[in-house]
Design an enzyme around this catalytic site. Structure first.
Site, PDB file in Angstrom:
ATOM      1  CG  ASP A  55      33.442  49.980  73.457  1.00 43.43           C
ATOM      2  OD1 ASP A  55      33.165  50.151  74.705  1.00 43.43           O
ATOM      3  OD2 ASP A  55      32.824  48.646  73.361  1.00 43.43           O
ATOM      4  CG  ASP A 102      30.010  48.493  77.972  1.00 42.42           C
ATOM      5  OD1 ASP A 102      29.784  47.850  77.588  1.00 42.42           O
ATOM      6  OD2 ASP A 102      30.704  49.335  77.874  1.00 42.42           O
TER       7      ASP A 102
END
Length: 232
Positions: free
Chosen positions: A42, A190
């Site tokens: 991320d 996700d």
């Protein structure tokens, strides 16, 4: 029913690494490396997402791993930095449809330049390109990418820290809509993935499941991965 999955269908589990330093990135990769083929990094910029994460692509030159790396660019200007992220061991980059749409509304020509430019650069480097949408974004925003992106990602929680809880009924409907509209697309989900949500998400049509909080808070990360990978 869109898919007739067999019992004990195996999905691809991609551990999500949402941390503030590169040392933490390396530590988490070491924990998962024996058990998976991919990891998901991320990356935020303080604009598209206010949540701070590690975000320095130059560090990747020091990353010694056999894993395929997927970089989720939760950033406002992917076209300006994409070259920096197309380095080993990155095998897939994910950008956000919301950013591209914002450009499209103001300057259509720049949208074409940005997206097509990013796509070409990824193709030249043999890196896959994914397009993501936030939980409050309509699935229809992905329509222009059905025949262009390598994967489509449904982010079930707002870009930010791990451990958020999705609105699963709404997210499952979104996944089903995408699957119905694009049967050949690869769908990644996700956020909020655990054994229970993994089954529902798989049944809705997703093949790639990105999990972070559940895996890294589990006492045995190998067992945690297997509990998601093999779902009845």
């Amino acid at each position: 029913m869109i898919f007739d999955f067999s019992i004990d269908f195996v999905v691809e589990v991609i551990p999500s690494i949402n941390v503030k330093t590169f040392e933490e990135v390396k530590e988490r990769i070491a924990k998962i490396e024996p058990h998976v083929q991919w990891c998901h990094l991320d990356v935020t910029d303080g604009v598209f997402s206010k949540h701070p994460t590690w975000n320095n692509p130059a560090d990747l030159a020091r990353l010694d791993t056999k894993l395929n790396v997927e970089v989720h660019l939760m950033i406002q200007n992917p076209a300006e930095v994409i070259d920096d992220w197309l380095v080993k061991p990155v095998k897939r980059v994910i950008i956000h449809a919301e950013v591209l749409t914002e450009i499209m509304r103001s300057r259509t020509s720049r949208w074409k330049l940005d997206f097509n430019g990013i796509l070409k650069k990824c193709r030249d480097k043999e890196v896959e390109l994914g397009v993501a949408i936030n939980p409050d974004t309509s699935w229809e925003l992905l329509n222009p990418y059905f025949d262009k992106a390598d994967i489509l990602q449904v982010l079930t929680v707002s870009p930010g820290p791990s451990g958020q809880q999705p609105d699963w009924p709404a997210m499952l409907v979104k996944i089903k809509h995408i699957r119905g509209a694009c049967r050949g697309c690869i769908i990644e989900v996700d956020g909020g993935i655990n054994p229970d949500s993994a089954k529902e998400t798989r049944d809705a049509g997703a093949e790639l499941l990105v999990a972070g909080h559940y895996l890294f808070t589990h006492q045995n990360i190998e067992k945690a991965i297997e509990s998601i990978r093999h779902i009845d």
